[in-house]
Write an enzyme that holds these catalytic residues in place. Structure first.
Site, PDB file in Angstrom:
ATOM      1  N   LYS A 167      27.976  44.407  33.401  1.00 55.63           N
ATOM      2  CA  LYS A 167      29.076  45.264  32.948  1.00 55.63           C
ATOM      3  C   LYS A 167      30.397  44.575  33.230  1.00 55.63           C
ATOM      4  O   LYS A 167      30.793  44.426  34.385  1.00 55.63           O
ATOM      5  CB  LYS A 167      29.062  46.629  33.643  1.00 55.63           C
ATOM      6  CG  LYS A 167      29.963  47.640  32.913  1.00 55.63           C
ATOM      7  CD  LYS A 167      30.443  48.772  33.788  1.00 55.63           C
ATOM      8  CE  LYS A 167      31.717  48.444  34.522  1.00 55.63           C
ATOM      9  NZ  LYS A 167      32.895  48.264  33.642  1.00 55.63           N
ATOM     10  N   GLY A 176      35.025  42.428  43.195  1.00 60.21           N
ATOM     11  CA  GLY A 176      36.127  43.343  42.917  1.00 60.21           C
ATOM     12  C   GLY A 176      36.814  43.753  44.204  1.00 60.21           C
ATOM     13  O   GLY A 176      36.749  43.057  45.222  1.00 60.21           O
ATOM     14  N   SER A 177      37.459  44.898  44.168  1.00 62.37           N
ATOM     15  CA  SER A 177      38.264  45.355  45.296  1.00 62.37           C
ATOM     16  C   SER A 177      37.393  45.836  46.451  1.00 62.37           C
ATOM     17  O   SER A 177      36.253  46.290  46.249  1.00 62.37           O
ATOM     18  CB  SER A 177      39.201  46.477  44.860  1.00 62.37           C
ATOM     19  OG  SER A 177      38.472  47.668  44.614  1.00 62.37           O
ATOM     20  N   THR A 178      37.950  45.780  47.649  1.00 64.62           N
ATOM     21  CA  THR A 178      37.229  46.247  48.829  1.00 64.62           C
ATOM     22  C   THR A 178      36.907  47.738  48.776  1.00 64.62           C
ATOM     23  O   THR A 178      35.781  48.129  49.103  1.00 64.62           O
ATOM     24  CB  THR A 178      38.014  45.888  50.097  1.00 64.62           C
ATOM     25  OG1 THR A 178      38.042  44.455  50.232  1.00 64.62           O
ATOM     26  CG2 THR A 178      37.380  46.483  51.339  1.00 64.62           C
ATOM     27  N   GLY A 234      34.006  48.136  46.487  1.00 68.39           N
ATOM     28  CA  GLY A 234      32.856  47.505  47.112  1.00 68.39           C
ATOM     29  C   GLY A 234      32.236  48.359  48.203  1.00 68.39           C
ATOM     30  O   GLY A 234      31.009  48.421  48.339  1.00 68.39           O
ATOM     31  N   GLU A 243      31.488  40.425  46.777  1.00 68.64           N
ATOM     32  CA  GLU A 243      32.608  39.491  46.975  1.00 68.64           C
ATOM     33  C   GLU A 243      33.872  40.285  46.721  1.00 68.64           C
ATOM     34  O   GLU A 243      34.179  40.641  45.582  1.00 68.64           O
ATOM     35  CB  GLU A 243      32.481  38.298  46.025  1.00 68.64           C
ATOM     36  CG  GLU A 243      33.330  37.111  46.437  1.00 68.64           C
ATOM     37  CD  GLU A 243      34.692  37.106  45.777  1.00 68.64           C
ATOM     38  OE1 GLU A 243      35.649  37.611  46.401  1.00 68.64           O
ATOM     39  OE2 GLU A 243      34.791  36.608  44.650  1.00 68.64           O
ATOM     40  N   CYS A 247      41.023  35.942  43.817  1.00 65.33           N
ATOM     41  CA  CYS A 247      40.613  36.554  45.081  1.00 65.33           C
ATOM     42  C   CYS A 247      40.905  35.662  46.271  1.00 65.33           C
ATOM     43  O   CYS A 247      41.209  36.138  47.361  1.00 65.33           O
ATOM     44  CB  CYS A 247      39.144  36.932  45.032  1.00 65.33           C
ATOM     45  SG  CYS A 247      38.029  35.561  44.666  1.00 65.33           S
ATOM     46  N   GLU A 271      46.104  43.491  49.653  1.00 67.28           N
ATOM     47  CA  GLU A 271      45.947  42.525  48.566  1.00 67.28           C
ATOM     48  C   GLU A 271      46.856  42.924  47.400  1.00 67.28           C
ATOM     49  O   GLU A 271      46.791  44.041  46.901  1.00 67.28           O
ATOM     50  CB  GLU A 271      44.494  42.481  48.107  1.00 67.28           C
ATOM     51  CG  GLU A 271      44.216  41.400  47.088  1.00 67.28           C
ATOM     52  CD  GLU A 271      42.752  41.300  46.737  1.00 67.28           C
ATOM     53  OE1 GLU A 271      42.219  40.173  46.732  1.00 67.28           O
ATOM     54  OE2 GLU A 271      42.128  42.346  46.472  1.00 67.28           O
TER      55      GLU A 271
END
Length: 497
Positions: A195, A248-250, A253, A270, A304, A401
Protein backbone atom coordinates in the site's frame (compact mmCIF):
# COMPACT_ATOMS: atom_id res chain seq x y z
CA UNK A 1 15.46 27.15 -16.91
CA UNK A 2 16.35 23.58 -18.00
CA UNK A 3 12.87 22.15 -17.69
CA UNK A 4 12.31 18.50 -18.56
CA UNK A 5 9.36 17.79 -20.82
CA UNK A 6 7.04 14.92 -19.92
CA UNK A 7 7.42 11.81 -22.01
CA UNK A 8 4.32 10.62 -23.90
CA UNK A 9 4.37 7.42 -21.81
CA UNK A 10 4.21 9.53 -18.65
CA UNK A 11 1.26 11.55 -19.93
CA UNK A 12 -0.47 8.30 -20.88
CA UNK A 13 0.08 6.79 -17.43
CA UNK A 14 -1.22 9.92 -15.69
CA UNK A 15 -4.38 9.90 -17.81
CA UNK A 16 -5.42 6.39 -16.80
CA UNK A 17 -8.31 5.57 -14.50
CA UNK A 18 -6.04 3.92 -11.95
CA UNK A 19 -7.52 0.97 -10.15
CA UNK A 20 -6.09 -1.68 -7.86
CA UNK A 21 -3.53 -4.23 -9.02
CA UNK A 22 -4.83 -7.64 -7.94
CA UNK A 23 -4.14 -11.10 -9.36
CA UNK A 24 -1.92 -9.63 -12.04
CA UNK A 25 -4.49 -7.26 -13.50
CA UNK A 26 -6.08 -3.87 -12.96
CA UNK A 27 -9.44 -4.04 -11.19
CA UNK A 28 -11.92 -1.47 -9.92
CA UNK A 29 -12.48 -0.73 -6.27
CA UNK A 30 -15.67 -1.94 -4.63
CA UNK A 31 -16.26 1.69 -3.61
CA UNK A 32 -16.87 4.73 -5.75
CA UNK A 33 -14.52 7.22 -4.08
CA UNK A 34 -11.43 8.53 -5.85
CA UNK A 35 -8.36 10.32 -4.46
CA UNK A 36 -6.60 13.06 -6.42
CA UNK A 37 -2.83 13.04 -6.86
CA UNK A 38 -1.26 16.52 -6.97
CA UNK A 39 1.85 18.00 -8.54
CA UNK A 40 3.59 19.69 -5.57
CA UNK A 41 5.17 22.27 -7.88
CA UNK A 42 1.79 23.67 -8.94
CA UNK A 43 -0.73 22.34 -6.43
CA UNK A 44 -2.79 21.08 -9.37
CA UNK A 45 -4.20 17.52 -9.68
CA UNK A 46 -2.42 15.32 -12.23
CA UNK A 47 -4.08 11.93 -11.69
CA UNK A 48 -6.53 10.06 -9.50
CA UNK A 49 -6.47 6.68 -7.77
CA UNK A 50 -8.96 4.28 -6.27
CA UNK A 51 -9.78 4.77 -2.61
CA UNK A 52 -9.70 1.13 -1.53
CA UNK A 53 -12.20 -0.20 0.98
CA UNK A 54 -11.71 -2.89 3.61
CA UNK A 55 -13.43 -5.26 1.18
CA UNK A 56 -10.79 -4.43 -1.45
CA UNK A 57 -8.02 -5.17 1.05
CA UNK A 58 -9.63 -8.52 1.80
CA UNK A 59 -9.65 -9.31 -1.94
CA UNK A 60 -5.97 -8.37 -2.20
CA UNK A 61 -4.90 -10.47 0.77
CA UNK A 62 -6.97 -13.40 -0.51
CA UNK A 63 -5.17 -13.11 -3.84
CA UNK A 64 -1.79 -13.12 -2.15
CA UNK A 65 -2.69 -16.04 0.09
CA UNK A 66 -3.96 -18.14 -2.83
CA UNK A 67 -0.71 -17.51 -4.66
CA UNK A 68 1.33 -18.37 -1.57
CA UNK A 69 -0.60 -21.52 -0.76
CA UNK A 70 -0.40 -22.73 -4.35
CA UNK A 71 3.38 -22.67 -4.21
CA UNK A 72 3.59 -21.03 -7.63
CA UNK A 73 6.26 -18.66 -6.28
CA UNK A 74 7.53 -20.01 -2.96
CA UNK A 75 8.22 -23.47 -4.39
CA UNK A 76 9.84 -22.12 -7.54
CA UNK A 77 13.53 -22.91 -7.86
CA UNK A 78 15.51 -20.07 -6.22
CA UNK A 79 17.49 -19.53 -9.39
CA UNK A 80 14.28 -18.99 -11.33
CA UNK A 81 13.02 -16.45 -8.78
CA UNK A 82 16.36 -14.70 -9.08
CA UNK A 83 16.09 -14.64 -12.88
CA UNK A 84 12.63 -13.06 -12.79
CA UNK A 85 13.68 -10.40 -10.28
CA UNK A 86 16.76 -9.58 -12.33
CA UNK A 87 14.44 -9.22 -15.33
CA UNK A 88 12.42 -6.74 -13.26
CA UNK A 89 15.60 -4.74 -12.65
CA UNK A 90 16.21 -4.68 -16.40
CA UNK A 91 12.67 -3.37 -16.99
CA UNK A 92 13.14 -0.67 -14.35
CA UNK A 93 16.32 0.30 -16.17
CA UNK A 94 14.46 0.34 -19.49
CA UNK A 95 11.70 2.58 -18.10
CA UNK A 96 13.95 4.58 -15.78
CA UNK A 97 13.06 7.98 -17.22
CA UNK A 98 9.34 7.21 -17.08
CA UNK A 99 9.65 6.22 -13.41
CA UNK A 100 11.82 9.24 -12.61
CA UNK A 101 9.35 11.67 -14.17
CA UNK A 102 6.39 10.06 -12.42
CA UNK A 103 8.28 10.28 -9.14
CA UNK A 104 9.07 13.96 -9.56
CA UNK A 105 5.56 14.87 -10.70
CA UNK A 106 3.88 13.18 -7.73
CA UNK A 107 6.47 13.80 -4.98
CA UNK A 108 8.08 17.10 -6.01
CA UNK A 109 11.75 16.12 -5.72
CA UNK A 110 14.36 17.08 -8.31
CA UNK A 111 14.29 15.04 -11.50
CA UNK A 112 18.04 14.63 -11.01
CA UNK A 113 17.44 12.99 -7.63
CA UNK A 114 14.63 10.86 -9.07
CA UNK A 115 16.96 9.57 -11.75
CA UNK A 116 19.84 8.79 -9.40
CA UNK A 117 18.20 7.67 -6.15
CA UNK A 118 14.79 6.42 -7.25
CA UNK A 119 15.01 4.91 -10.72
CA UNK A 120 18.76 4.30 -10.56
CA UNK A 121 18.79 3.18 -6.95
CA UNK A 122 15.83 0.87 -7.48
CA UNK A 123 17.81 -1.05 -10.08
CA UNK A 124 20.74 -1.53 -7.70
CA UNK A 125 18.58 -2.64 -4.80
CA UNK A 126 16.56 -5.06 -6.95
CA UNK A 127 19.69 -6.67 -8.32
CA UNK A 128 21.22 -6.95 -4.85
CA UNK A 129 18.17 -8.57 -3.28
CA UNK A 130 17.56 -10.79 -6.31
CA UNK A 131 20.94 -12.36 -5.61
CA UNK A 132 19.85 -13.18 -2.07
CA UNK A 133 17.16 -15.47 -3.49
CA UNK A 134 19.85 -18.11 -4.01
CA UNK A 135 21.68 -17.45 -0.74
CA UNK A 136 19.03 -18.59 1.76
CA UNK A 137 20.73 -21.06 4.05
CA UNK A 138 20.11 -23.21 7.12
CA UNK A 139 22.52 -24.97 9.45
CA UNK A 140 23.41 -28.54 10.32
CA UNK A 141 23.62 -28.93 14.09
CA UNK A 142 25.41 -31.34 16.39
CA UNK A 143 23.08 -32.22 19.26
CA UNK A 144 23.59 -34.15 22.51
CA UNK A 145 20.15 -35.60 23.16
CA UNK A 146 20.71 -38.35 25.77
CA UNK A 147 17.57 -40.43 25.31
CA UNK A 148 17.13 -43.19 24.35
CA UNK A 149 20.73 -44.13 25.14
CA UNK A 150 21.30 -45.91 21.83
CA UNK A 151 19.67 -43.22 19.59
CA UNK A 152 21.50 -41.06 17.08
CA UNK A 153 20.14 -37.74 15.80
CA UNK A 154 20.72 -35.60 12.75
CA UNK A 155 19.44 -32.04 13.18
CA UNK A 156 19.31 -29.12 10.79
CA UNK A 157 17.45 -25.87 10.21
CA UNK A 158 15.80 -24.49 7.10
CA UNK A 159 14.42 -21.06 6.21
CA UNK A 160 10.85 -20.90 4.94
CA UNK A 161 8.97 -17.86 3.59
CA UNK A 162 6.80 -16.32 6.25
CA UNK A 163 3.61 -15.97 4.18
CA UNK A 164 1.66 -12.91 3.08
CA UNK A 165 3.58 -9.70 3.70
CA UNK A 166 1.97 -6.25 4.04
CA UNK A 167 4.33 -3.54 2.79
CA UNK A 168 3.31 0.00 3.73
CA UNK A 169 5.27 2.64 1.82
CA UNK A 170 5.75 6.33 2.78
CA UNK A 171 5.63 9.34 0.49
CA UNK A 172 9.20 10.63 0.62
CA UNK A 173 10.90 7.98 -1.56
CA UNK A 174 7.94 5.97 -2.87
CA UNK A 175 9.78 3.99 -5.55
CA UNK A 176 12.97 3.24 -3.62
CA UNK A 177 11.20 2.36 -0.36
CA UNK A 178 8.55 0.47 -2.32
CA UNK A 179 11.36 -1.71 -3.64
CA UNK A 180 12.72 -2.12 -0.10
CA UNK A 181 9.32 -3.40 1.06
CA UNK A 182 8.38 -5.64 -1.86
CA UNK A 183 11.61 -7.12 -3.20
CA UNK A 184 13.03 -8.85 -0.09
CA UNK A 185 9.63 -10.42 0.50
CA UNK A 186 9.55 -11.69 -3.08
CA UNK A 187 13.15 -12.88 -2.91
CA UNK A 188 12.29 -14.91 0.20
CA UNK A 189 9.35 -16.57 -1.59
CA UNK A 190 6.55 -14.59 0.09
CA UNK A 191 3.52 -13.00 -1.51
CA UNK A 192 2.92 -9.27 -1.03
CA UNK A 193 0.17 -6.72 -0.67
CA UNK A 194 1.72 -3.25 -0.90
CA UNK A 195 0.00 0.00 0.00
CA UNK A 196 1.65 3.23 -1.14
CA UNK A 197 0.89 6.58 0.41
CA UNK A 198 -2.23 8.08 -1.11
CA UNK A 199 -0.09 11.16 -1.82
CA UNK A 200 2.49 9.33 -3.97
CA UNK A 201 1.02 6.10 -5.38
CA UNK A 202 2.02 6.22 -9.04
CA UNK A 203 5.51 4.72 -9.15
CA UNK A 204 4.53 1.70 -7.06
CA UNK A 205 1.60 1.05 -9.39
CA UNK A 206 4.01 1.21 -12.32
CA UNK A 207 6.43 -1.13 -10.52
CA UNK A 208 3.66 -3.72 -10.08
CA UNK A 209 2.94 -3.55 -13.78
CA UNK A 210 6.63 -4.11 -14.57
CA UNK A 211 6.82 -7.01 -12.10
CA UNK A 212 4.01 -8.76 -13.96
CA UNK A 213 5.81 -8.17 -17.26
CA UNK A 214 8.99 -9.62 -15.73
CA UNK A 215 7.19 -12.87 -14.92
CA UNK A 216 6.15 -12.53 -11.27
CA UNK A 217 3.10 -14.85 -11.11
CA UNK A 218 -0.39 -13.42 -10.70
CA UNK A 219 -1.33 -12.74 -7.09
CA UNK A 220 2.23 -12.69 -5.80
CA UNK A 221 2.53 -8.87 -5.93
CA UNK A 222 -0.65 -6.88 -5.32
CA UNK A 223 -1.14 -3.14 -4.78
CA UNK A 224 -4.03 -1.42 -3.01
CA UNK A 225 -4.27 2.37 -2.95
CA UNK A 226 -6.20 4.42 -0.44
CA UNK A 227 -6.14 6.08 2.94
CA UNK A 228 -4.06 4.75 5.79
CA UNK A 229 -6.97 4.96 8.21
CA UNK A 230 -9.04 2.61 6.02
CA UNK A 231 -6.95 0.53 3.62
CA UNK A 232 -3.79 0.62 5.72
CA UNK A 233 -5.59 -0.26 8.92
CA UNK A 234 -7.50 -3.11 7.28
CA UNK A 235 -4.26 -4.48 5.85
CA UNK A 236 -2.41 -4.44 9.16
CA UNK A 237 -5.34 -6.09 10.96
CA UNK A 238 -6.03 -8.76 8.36
CA UNK A 239 -5.81 -12.25 9.89
CA UNK A 240 -4.03 -13.71 6.85
CA UNK A 241 -1.17 -11.19 6.94
CA UNK A 242 1.87 -12.85 8.51
CA UNK A 243 4.31 -9.94 8.43
CA UNK A 244 4.04 -6.14 8.35
CA UNK A 245 6.86 -3.98 6.99
CA UNK A 246 6.22 -0.29 7.63
CA UNK A 247 8.20 2.88 7.09
CA UNK A 248 6.72 6.10 8.39
CA UNK A 249 6.15 8.21 11.48
CA UNK A 250 6.75 6.98 15.01
CA UNK A 251 3.15 7.57 16.19
CA UNK A 252 1.73 5.47 13.34
CA UNK A 253 4.43 2.87 13.86
CA UNK A 254 3.46 2.52 17.51
CA UNK A 255 -0.18 1.94 16.55
CA UNK A 256 0.87 -0.73 14.06
CA UNK A 257 3.10 -2.36 16.69
CA UNK A 258 0.16 -2.59 19.10
CA UNK A 259 -2.04 -4.22 16.47
CA UNK A 260 0.70 -6.67 15.52
CA UNK A 261 1.40 -7.47 19.18
CA UNK A 262 -2.22 -8.46 19.73
CA UNK A 263 -1.92 -11.05 16.93
CA UNK A 264 1.78 -11.86 17.50
CA UNK A 265 2.44 -10.89 13.90
CA UNK A 266 6.02 -10.11 12.88
CA UNK A 267 6.68 -6.43 12.22
CA UNK A 268 9.60 -4.40 10.89
CA UNK A 269 9.27 -0.70 11.69
CA UNK A 270 11.54 1.99 10.26
CA UNK A 271 10.31 5.13 11.98
CA UNK A 272 11.17 8.76 12.55
CA UNK A 273 14.47 10.37 13.36
CA UNK A 274 15.83 13.58 14.84
CA UNK A 275 19.29 12.94 13.57
CA UNK A 276 22.29 14.81 15.01
CA UNK A 277 25.70 15.64 13.65
CA UNK A 278 28.65 16.44 15.88
CA UNK A 279 31.29 18.70 14.36
CA UNK A 280 34.58 18.69 16.25
CA UNK A 281 36.98 21.61 16.21
CA UNK A 282 39.53 19.73 14.09
CA UNK A 283 37.08 18.98 11.26
CA UNK A 284 37.61 20.25 7.72
CA UNK A 285 35.14 23.18 7.41
CA UNK A 286 34.73 22.86 3.64
CA UNK A 287 33.95 19.16 3.89
CA UNK A 288 31.55 19.80 6.77
CA UNK A 289 29.61 22.48 4.89
CA UNK A 290 29.33 20.43 1.71
CA UNK A 291 28.41 17.27 3.61
CA UNK A 292 25.82 18.88 5.86
CA UNK A 293 24.22 20.66 2.93
CA UNK A 294 23.55 17.31 1.32
CA UNK A 295 22.60 15.70 4.64
CA UNK A 296 20.11 18.37 5.62
CA UNK A 297 18.58 19.57 2.35
CA UNK A 298 18.47 16.44 0.18
CA UNK A 299 14.86 16.06 -0.98
CA UNK A 300 14.05 19.24 0.97
CA UNK A 301 14.94 17.45 4.22
CA UNK A 302 12.20 14.89 3.62
CA UNK A 303 14.55 12.03 4.47
CA UNK A 304 14.21 9.86 7.56
CA UNK A 305 17.98 9.91 8.08
CA UNK A 306 18.40 13.63 7.27
CA UNK A 307 20.64 15.65 9.55
CA UNK A 308 18.44 18.15 11.37
CA UNK A 309 20.52 19.01 14.50
CA UNK A 310 24.17 20.05 14.31
CA UNK A 311 26.33 20.50 17.41
CA UNK A 312 29.54 22.38 16.60
CA UNK A 313 32.51 22.91 18.89
CA UNK A 314 32.92 26.63 19.53
CA UNK A 315 36.17 27.26 17.60
CA UNK A 316 34.55 26.10 14.35
CA UNK A 317 30.99 27.33 14.86
CA UNK A 318 31.19 30.68 13.06
CA UNK A 319 32.96 29.26 10.01
CA UNK A 320 30.49 26.42 9.57
CA UNK A 321 27.47 28.64 10.20
CA UNK A 322 28.72 31.22 7.72
CA UNK A 323 29.45 28.57 5.13
CA UNK A 324 25.97 27.06 5.41
CA UNK A 325 24.44 30.54 5.38
CA UNK A 326 26.17 31.26 2.07
CA UNK A 327 25.05 27.92 0.62
CA UNK A 328 21.34 28.31 1.34
CA UNK A 329 21.46 31.94 0.19
CA UNK A 330 22.56 30.70 -3.22
CA UNK A 331 20.23 27.72 -3.56
CA UNK A 332 17.93 28.05 -6.54
CA UNK A 333 14.30 27.27 -5.71
CA UNK A 334 11.98 25.81 -8.32
CA UNK A 335 9.98 22.83 -9.56
CA UNK A 336 11.47 19.37 -9.58
CA UNK A 337 11.29 19.17 -13.37
CA UNK A 338 13.78 22.07 -13.52
CA UNK A 339 17.13 20.30 -13.48
CA UNK A 340 18.91 23.35 -12.11
CA UNK A 341 16.64 23.88 -9.08
CA UNK A 342 18.24 22.82 -5.80
CA UNK A 343 15.28 23.35 -3.48
CA UNK A 344 11.96 21.95 -4.68
CA UNK A 345 8.46 21.94 -3.22
CA UNK A 346 7.47 19.77 -0.29
CA UNK A 347 5.21 16.84 -1.03
CA UNK A 348 1.87 18.34 0.01
CA UNK A 349 0.06 21.37 1.36
CA UNK A 350 -0.24 19.56 4.70
CA UNK A 351 3.52 19.06 4.93
CA UNK A 352 4.12 22.66 3.90
CA UNK A 353 1.85 23.88 6.71
CA UNK A 354 3.52 21.59 9.24
CA UNK A 355 7.06 22.74 8.43
CA UNK A 356 6.07 26.41 8.44
CA UNK A 357 4.50 25.94 11.87
CA UNK A 358 7.74 24.54 13.28
CA UNK A 359 9.75 27.50 11.99
CA UNK A 360 7.15 30.08 13.07
CA UNK A 361 7.13 28.50 16.53
CA UNK A 362 10.90 28.82 16.79
CA UNK A 363 10.73 32.49 15.76
CA UNK A 364 8.06 33.13 18.38
CA UNK A 365 10.36 31.59 21.00
CA UNK A 366 13.10 34.04 20.05
CA UNK A 367 15.27 31.80 17.89
CA UNK A 368 17.60 33.40 15.35
CA UNK A 369 16.59 32.15 11.90
CA UNK A 370 18.57 32.57 8.69
CA UNK A 371 16.45 32.04 5.58
CA UNK A 372 17.39 31.16 2.02
CA UNK A 373 15.85 32.63 -1.10
CA UNK A 374 12.18 33.51 -1.40
CA UNK A 375 10.00 30.79 -2.84
CA UNK A 376 8.26 31.20 -6.22
CA UNK A 377 5.02 33.13 -6.26
CA UNK A 378 2.94 30.11 -7.22
CA UNK A 379 0.44 27.77 -5.63
CA UNK A 380 3.10 25.07 -5.20
CA UNK A 381 4.02 23.65 -1.81
CA UNK A 382 7.31 25.50 -1.29
CA UNK A 383 9.09 26.36 1.98
CA UNK A 384 12.20 28.56 2.25
CA UNK A 385 15.29 26.68 3.46
CA UNK A 386 16.35 27.84 6.91
CA UNK A 387 19.09 27.62 9.53
CA UNK A 388 18.09 28.09 13.16
CA UNK A 389 21.02 29.24 15.29
CA UNK A 390 21.47 28.16 18.91
CA UNK A 391 17.81 27.36 19.64
CA UNK A 392 16.51 26.33 23.04
CA UNK A 393 16.70 22.53 23.26
CA UNK A 394 13.15 22.40 24.59
CA UNK A 395 11.34 23.86 21.57
CA UNK A 396 9.42 21.50 19.24
CA UNK A 397 11.74 22.27 16.32
CA UNK A 398 14.61 20.66 18.23
CA UNK A 399 12.64 17.82 19.82
CA UNK A 400 10.37 16.64 17.00
CA UNK A 401 10.89 15.37 13.46
CA UNK A 402 10.27 18.26 11.05
CA UNK A 403 10.83 16.61 7.65
CA UNK A 404 11.59 19.87 5.89
CA UNK A 405 14.53 22.04 4.74
CA UNK A 406 15.33 23.28 8.25
CA UNK A 407 18.52 22.68 10.22
CA UNK A 408 19.51 23.79 13.73
CA UNK A 409 23.11 24.80 14.49
CA UNK A 410 24.19 24.82 18.13
CA UNK A 411 27.48 26.01 19.61
CA UNK A 412 28.94 23.63 22.22
CA UNK A 413 31.98 23.86 24.47
CA UNK A 414 33.41 20.42 23.76
CA UNK A 415 32.74 16.92 22.47
CA UNK A 416 31.27 15.77 25.77
CA UNK A 417 28.58 18.45 25.66
CA UNK A 418 27.90 17.69 22.00
CA UNK A 419 27.49 14.00 22.71
CA UNK A 420 25.15 14.56 25.65
CA UNK A 421 22.91 16.90 23.66
CA UNK A 422 23.00 14.72 20.54
CA UNK A 423 21.81 11.68 22.52
CA UNK A 424 19.15 13.65 24.39
CA UNK A 425 16.28 12.50 22.17
CA UNK A 426 13.74 9.68 22.12
CA UNK A 427 14.85 8.91 18.55
CA UNK A 428 17.87 6.92 17.38
CA UNK A 429 17.86 6.42 13.64
CA UNK A 430 21.07 8.02 12.36
CA UNK A 431 23.91 10.34 13.39
CA UNK A 432 27.31 11.52 12.23
CA UNK A 433 30.60 12.84 13.57
CA UNK A 434 32.91 15.15 11.63
CA UNK A 435 36.60 15.10 12.49
CA UNK A 436 40.11 14.63 11.12
CA UNK A 437 41.17 12.77 14.26
CA UNK A 438 41.45 9.00 13.89
CA UNK A 439 40.94 8.60 17.63
CA UNK A 440 37.69 10.58 17.57
CA UNK A 441 36.52 8.73 14.45
CA UNK A 442 36.95 5.45 16.29
CA UNK A 443 35.85 6.52 19.78
CA UNK A 444 32.74 8.63 19.09
CA UNK A 445 30.46 6.32 17.04
CA UNK A 446 30.06 3.66 19.77
CA UNK A 447 28.87 6.41 22.13
CA UNK A 448 26.20 7.76 19.76
CA UNK A 449 22.74 6.28 20.21
CA UNK A 450 21.74 5.57 16.63
CA UNK A 451 21.31 2.61 14.29
CA UNK A 452 23.71 4.13 11.75
CA UNK A 453 26.63 6.45 12.48
CA UNK A 454 28.65 8.04 9.70
CA UNK A 455 32.06 9.67 10.03
CA UNK A 456 32.72 12.65 7.73
CA UNK A 457 29.57 11.79 5.82
CA UNK A 458 25.85 11.59 6.49
CA UNK A 459 22.76 10.07 4.82
CA UNK A 460 24.68 7.86 2.36
CA UNK A 461 23.35 4.29 2.18
CA UNK A 462 24.11 1.11 0.25
CA UNK A 463 22.29 -2.22 -0.24
CA UNK A 464 25.02 -3.98 1.73
CA UNK A 465 24.74 -1.67 4.78
CA UNK A 466 22.08 -2.75 7.31
CA UNK A 467 19.80 0.19 8.12
CA UNK A 468 17.31 0.77 10.92
CA UNK A 469 16.80 2.54 14.20
CA UNK A 470 17.02 2.18 17.96
CA UNK A 471 14.80 3.69 20.66
CA UNK A 472 11.65 5.21 19.09
CA UNK A 473 13.13 5.08 15.59
CA UNK A 474 11.91 1.54 15.14
CA UNK A 475 12.95 -2.08 15.18
CA UNK A 476 14.40 -4.41 12.60
CA UNK A 477 16.96 -3.84 9.87
CA UNK A 478 16.70 -3.50 6.12
CA UNK A 479 19.50 -4.26 3.64
CA UNK A 480 22.57 -6.40 4.06
CA UNK A 481 23.10 -10.14 3.61
CA UNK A 482 20.65 -10.90 6.43
CA UNK A 483 17.81 -8.88 4.87
CA UNK A 484 15.67 -11.92 4.06
CA UNK A 485 15.76 -13.20 7.65
CA UNK A 486 12.90 -10.84 8.48
CA UNK A 487 10.76 -12.49 5.77
CA UNK A 488 11.45 -16.10 6.73
CA UNK A 489 10.80 -18.45 9.61
CA UNK A 490 13.45 -20.82 10.90
CA UNK A 491 12.30 -24.43 11.07
CA UNK A 492 14.29 -27.00 13.06
CA UNK A 493 14.19 -30.61 11.84
CA UNK A 494 15.46 -33.32 14.16
CA UNK A 495 15.71 -36.89 12.80
CA UNK A 496 16.31 -39.91 15.02
CA UNK A 497 17.97 -42.74 13.21
Amino acid sequence: MTTVQCLPQVRDFLSREHGLFLDGEWVSSSGQERISVFDPATGEPIASIADATAKDVDRAVASAKRAFDSGVWRLMRPGERERILLRLADLVERDAEILAQLETLEQGKSIVLSRIVEAGGAQSWIRYVAGLSTKITGQSLDVSIPLPPDARYTTYTSKEPIGVVAGIVPWNFPLAIGVWKVLPALAAGCSVVAKPSEVTPLTLLKLAELASEAGVPDGVFNVVTGLGAVAGDALVRHPDVAKVSFTGSTPVGKRIARVCADRLVRASLELGGKNPAIVLADADPARVVAGLTLAGFLNQGQVCAACSRVYIEAPLFDRVAEGLRDVIAGMRIGPGMDEAAQINPLVSAMQQKKVRAFVDGAVERGAEVVFGQEVPDTSGFYVRPALVLNPDDAIPLVREEVFGPVMTLTRVADAAEALARANDTPFGLAASVWTTSLAAAMDMPPLMQAGTVWVNSHVMIDPNMPFGGVKESGMGRDFGTGWLDAFTETKTICIRH
